[in-house]
Scaffold this motif. Sequence first.
Motif, short mmCIF file in Angstrom:
data_model
loop_
_atom_site.label_atom_id
_atom_site.label_comp_id
_atom_site.label_asym_id
_atom_site.label_seq_id
_atom_site.Cartn_x
_atom_site.Cartn_y
_atom_site.Cartn_z
N LEU A 8 0.81 -1.22 0.00
CA LEU A 8 0.00 0.00 0.00
C LEU A 8 0.84 1.26 0.00
N MET A 9 2.13 1.12 0.36
CA MET A 9 3.01 2.29 0.44
C MET A 9 3.18 2.99 -0.90
N SER A 10 2.98 2.30 -2.01
CA SER A 10 3.10 2.96 -3.31
C SER A 10 1.77 3.60 -3.71
N ARG A 11 0.81 3.58 -2.79
CA ARG A 11 -0.54 4.10 -3.02
C ARG A 11 -1.14 3.55 -4.32
N PRO A 12 -1.31 2.24 -4.37
CA PRO A 12 -1.76 1.62 -5.61
C PRO A 12 -3.25 1.83 -5.88
N LYS A 13 -3.59 1.76 -7.16
CA LYS A 13 -5.00 1.72 -7.54
C LYS A 13 -5.43 0.27 -7.67
N LEU A 14 -4.46 -0.57 -8.02
CA LEU A 14 -4.74 -2.00 -8.19
C LEU A 14 -3.78 -2.78 -7.30
N LEU A 15 -4.36 -3.60 -6.42
CA LEU A 15 -3.56 -4.39 -5.49
C LEU A 15 -3.67 -5.86 -5.88
N LEU A 16 -2.52 -6.49 -6.10
CA LEU A 16 -2.48 -7.91 -6.42
C LEU A 16 -2.12 -8.66 -5.14
N LEU A 17 -3.00 -9.51 -4.67
CA LEU A 17 -2.75 -10.23 -3.42
C LEU A 17 -2.62 -11.72 -3.70
N ASP A 18 -1.45 -12.27 -3.39
CA ASP A 18 -1.21 -13.68 -3.67
C ASP A 18 -1.22 -14.49 -2.37
N GLU A 19 -2.25 -15.27 -2.20
CA GLU A 19 -2.41 -16.16 -1.04
C GLU A 19 -2.19 -15.44 0.30
N PRO A 20 -2.95 -14.39 0.55
CA PRO A 20 -2.72 -13.67 1.81
C PRO A 20 -3.02 -14.50 3.06
N SER A 21 -3.84 -15.54 2.93
CA SER A 21 -4.22 -16.31 4.13
C SER A 21 -3.31 -17.51 4.38
N LEU A 22 -2.44 -17.80 3.43
CA LEU A 22 -1.65 -19.04 3.51
C LEU A 22 -0.82 -19.13 4.80
N ARG B 73 6.20 -3.23 -20.34
CA ARG B 73 6.75 -2.27 -19.38
C ARG B 73 7.65 -3.00 -18.39
N ARG B 74 8.49 -2.25 -17.70
CA ARG B 74 9.33 -2.88 -16.69
C ARG B 74 8.63 -2.85 -15.33
N ALA B 75 9.06 -3.75 -14.47
CA ALA B 75 8.34 -3.95 -13.21
C ALA B 75 8.19 -2.65 -12.40
N HIS B 76 9.29 -1.87 -12.31
CA HIS B 76 9.19 -0.65 -11.49
C HIS B 76 8.27 0.39 -12.11
N GLU B 77 8.17 0.36 -13.45
CA GLU B 77 7.25 1.28 -14.12
C GLU B 77 5.79 0.92 -13.81
N VAL B 78 5.56 -0.38 -13.72
CA VAL B 78 4.22 -0.85 -13.42
C VAL B 78 3.80 -0.42 -12.01
N VAL B 79 4.75 -0.47 -11.08
CA VAL B 79 4.47 -0.01 -9.71
C VAL B 79 4.12 1.48 -9.74
N LYS B 80 4.89 2.24 -10.51
CA LYS B 80 4.65 3.68 -10.61
C LYS B 80 3.27 3.98 -11.18
N LEU B 81 2.81 3.12 -12.08
CA LEU B 81 1.50 3.33 -12.69
C LEU B 81 0.36 3.02 -11.72
N GLY B 82 0.69 2.39 -10.59
CA GLY B 82 -0.35 2.18 -9.58
C GLY B 82 -0.73 0.73 -9.33
N ILE B 83 0.16 -0.20 -9.70
CA ILE B 83 -0.12 -1.61 -9.43
C ILE B 83 0.86 -2.09 -8.36
N ALA B 84 0.35 -2.63 -7.26
CA ALA B 84 1.22 -3.16 -6.22
C ALA B 84 0.95 -4.64 -6.01
N HIS B 85 1.99 -5.37 -5.65
CA HIS B 85 1.92 -6.82 -5.58
C HIS B 85 2.33 -7.27 -4.17
N SER B 86 1.44 -7.95 -3.50
CA SER B 86 1.80 -8.57 -2.23
C SER B 86 2.02 -10.05 -2.53
N PRO B 87 3.30 -10.48 -2.58
CA PRO B 87 3.59 -11.78 -3.19
C PRO B 87 3.26 -12.99 -2.30
#
Lengths: 92, 139
Positions: A8-22, B73-87
């Motif tokens: 969330l620190m990058s203030r995303p509009k789209l958040l991709l969550l991979d297996e948050p409950s695992l 696009r490159r990964a850091h550019e995608v983050v800048k565009l507003g997509i974040a990934h919690s892996p």
Amino acid sequence: MLAIARALMSRPKLLLLDEPSLGLAPTIVGEIFSIIQTLHTTGVTILLVEQNATLALHHADRGYVLEAGQLTLSGNAADLLNDDRVKQAYLG
Amino acid sequence: MTNPPLLEIIGLSVNYGGIQALQAIDLAVGAGEVVTLIGANGAGKTTTLRAISRIVTARTGRIVYHGQNITRRRAHEVVKLGIAHSPEGRRILSRLTVLDNLELGAYTRRDRSASKQTLSSSFSPFRDWQSDVLNWQGR
């Protein structure tokens, strides 16, 4: 929770969550999903990957079912919860 | 889906070596929606997310975000565009402090001064331990 907060620190509009409950205890899983709900109400768009299909579908608007690299089903989360194929394969 | 798609995936295929992990999938996520991807282990769920955040490269197909083609696009550019990934597996950097981990999440942002504000808003969903963590800032 830290992993989600970090994202969330990058203030995303789209958040991709991979297996948050695992691997988390059931009470923490409940907390994670209430956080997902909170994020949803603040307008963050979420694409959620989950092993726990029941939980995921209860918290989602829509869902897609992937099988061996191909999308086999998609629809409203409520419809998928009642779909016999989904029930048999993923909802136990 | 009632809202216009924020993210649209068209005919996406991803290969790992000779193994086809994703075969021409089409998927859309509307602005403000929660969309879930379910399936067995190895079905391609994680690969789909990794393709969106550009950790893996699409063999064919297009990924369109906010009307922009981000397939190459490159990964850091995608983050800048507003997509974040919690892996998967969360990938917390355990040798770093909680605060350092959080600050890494803001790495692509130019407005450093605003990060403190984001720190507290990123934590607002986690009210119960927000104050504890922010108090660790003294390190």
